[in-house]
Design a protein around this motif. Structure first.
Motif, PDB file in Angstrom:
ATOM      1  N   ARG A 232       0.821  -1.209   0.000  1.00 47.31           N
ATOM      2  CA  ARG A 232       0.000   0.000   0.000  1.00 47.31           C
ATOM      3  C   ARG A 232       0.857   1.262   0.000  1.00 47.31           C
ATOM      4  O   ARG A 232       0.501   2.274  -0.623  1.00 47.31           O
ATOM      5  CB  ARG A 232      -0.940   0.001   1.205  1.00 47.31           C
ATOM      6  N   VAL A 252       0.014   4.266   6.226  1.00 45.14           N
ATOM      7  CA  VAL A 252      -0.987   3.283   5.781  1.00 45.14           C
ATOM      8  C   VAL A 252      -1.293   2.262   6.872  1.00 45.14           C
ATOM      9  O   VAL A 252      -2.366   1.644   6.862  1.00 45.14           O
ATOM     10  CB  VAL A 252      -0.537   2.569   4.486  1.00 45.14           C
ATOM     11  N   SER A 256      -7.067   3.079   7.318  1.00 43.51           N
ATOM     12  CA  SER A 256      -7.553   2.066   6.378  1.00 43.51           C
ATOM     13  C   SER A 256      -7.438   2.535   4.938  1.00 43.51           C
ATOM     14  O   SER A 256      -7.333   3.732   4.650  1.00 43.51           O
ATOM     15  CB  SER A 256      -9.009   1.711   6.680  1.00 43.51           C
ATOM     16  N   LYS A 257      -7.492   1.584   4.025  1.00 33.96           N
ATOM     17  CA  LYS A 257      -7.394   1.888   2.595  1.00 33.96           C
ATOM     18  C   LYS A 257      -8.545   2.776   2.161  1.00 33.96           C
ATOM     19  O   LYS A 257      -8.364   3.694   1.337  1.00 33.96           O
ATOM     20  CB  LYS A 257      -7.403   0.575   1.803  1.00 33.96           C
TER      21      LYS A 257
END
Length: 395
Positions: A232, A252, A256-257
């Motif tokens: 990520r 990251v 959260s994404k």
């Protein structure tokens, strides 16, 4: 074994010298049939030195933590049904040099230490002093955050590795305060593989220590999950060779994404910039992902409306997002306007250049050297940093 026995016997004998049985509210507390039953809450006050409010809180911790409550509210755990085991534990703590106040603080933080097996924690406490060379105050500070680990397992191997990795007890203590599970996480299956992964990414040991001091859970997460963080971070446009890579990993790992995507979209709309421009800004300063939307919006509004910066100019200098609005940007803008009004600032000096200077250098070059020319400038700057209104009458 003989040496360990010789160390432990005096400490165990010392347990008999502690004040017991106890008196509280005129009642003798003991386990004899003719006396009132043992009360842990009263023991915490009379023998451990806790204030009544502390004792009630600690008692509830003990009740909730590792025991079951009977209808009567008594602790149904044999080692806390009398003063015998708590006395022995207090003797061990005293035996390694802890002062009464330190013992009270440790017990208040972790009352379950009083039900620990003396045979288990005795050697572990001695190891803190004799093997790792911790002083009594250091042992007390360790126990305030690490007593759960100490009573649950032999922390010797973890301490040996972590002290070597972090370089000092003080640095390890900082990490423990943020995440003390580092003391019992599997070294061979989790901690060391995570370190090896970061080394494979090109990070130096120093980089890893700094990264994992700020974000210690990076060492205790499942290695597969840590690999996801690495991927990520690269997806943010930060290559492993970049000095920003470790900062990207921390960012990251902390968000959260989905929230990363939402933050990028917010910055794009707030600045009126293209997605690629915002992505470049984040790759230069990944830590801005950890700031709230409100913080970003307030900075952007100040820089555009008060300072007069263009959105494009801001996004190309993402370090501006990392500077405190209240402690850095607003106070320095105040000083800049005062110096400009008095003709004391070079016309080529931009606010960005002035804002990014280290605090000590800023005060030396823009405050101290003008204290005779602009009366009250230092006071105005201090007031602005404190969130007050600068005394305009002096300027």
């Amino acid at each position: 074994m003989l040496r360990l026995r010789n160390h432990l016997l005096p400490l165990l004998r010392a347990a008999s010298l502690l004040p017991s049985p106890l008196h509280h509210r005129g009642t003798l507390l003991s386990t004899s049939a003719s006396a009132a039953p043992f009360s842990l809450e009263d023991y915490l006050v009379a023998t451990c030195g806790l204030a009544p409010a502390q004792a009630r809180k600690a008692y509830q911790k003990a009740l909730d933590g590792a025991t079951k409550a009977k209808p009567s509210g008594e602790l149904c755990y044999s080692r806390l049904n009398s003063a015998s085991n708590p006395d022995a534990v207090l003797a061990l703590l005293s035996g390694v040099g802890l002062a009464r106040a330190d013992i009270a603080a440790v017990v208040a933080a972790d009352p379950l230490i009083l039900r620990s097996s003396v045979k288990n924690i005795g050697p572990r406490l001695l190891a803190l002093r004799d093997r790792f060379g911790l002083s009594a105050p250091q042992i007390a500070r360790f126990l305030l955050v690490g007593s759960r680990a100490l009573r649950g397992c032999d922390v010797g191997l973890h301490l040996e590795f972590l002290l070597s990795f972090y370089g000092s007890f003080e640095q390890l203590l900082v990490v423990m305060k943020r995440n003390n599970s580092i003391l019992w996480t599997d070294l061979e299956r989790v901690v060391k593989p995570n370190i090896a992964l970061f080394r494979q990414c090109g990070l130096s040991v120093r980089d890893i220590v700094q990264m994992c001091s700020r974000c210690p859970w990076l060492l205790v997460f499942n290695p597969e999950r840590v690999k996801e963080f690495v991927v990520r971070a690269e997806e943010l446009g930060v290559p492993r060779s970049s000095r920003m890579f470790r900062h990207a990993v921390v960012s990251v790992a902390s968000i959260s994404k989905e929230k990363v995507a939402a933050k990028l979209e917010f910055l794009k709309r707030a600045l009126g910039c293209a997605e690629t421009e915002v992505a470049i800004a984040v790759s230069k300063m990944p830590s801005i992902l950890g700031l709230s939307k409100e913080c970003h919006l307030r900075r952007i509004q100040f820089l555009i409306n008060e300072v007069g910066m263009e959105p494009q100019y801001i996004v190309e200098r993402p370090v501006l997002f990392s500077l405190s609005l209240e402690k850095r940007l607003i106070p320095r803008h105040c000083v800049m306007k005062v110096l400009q009004a008095n003709g004391l600032l070079n016309s080529n000096m931009s606010f960005f250049s002035l804002a990014k200077i280290r605090e000590e250098t800023f005060k030396l070059k823009f405050i101290d050297c003008h204290k005779d020319s602009v009366t009250g400038l230092a006071d105005a700057y201090a007031a602005a940093r404190a969130g007050g209104v600068p005394p305009k009458s002096n300027l």
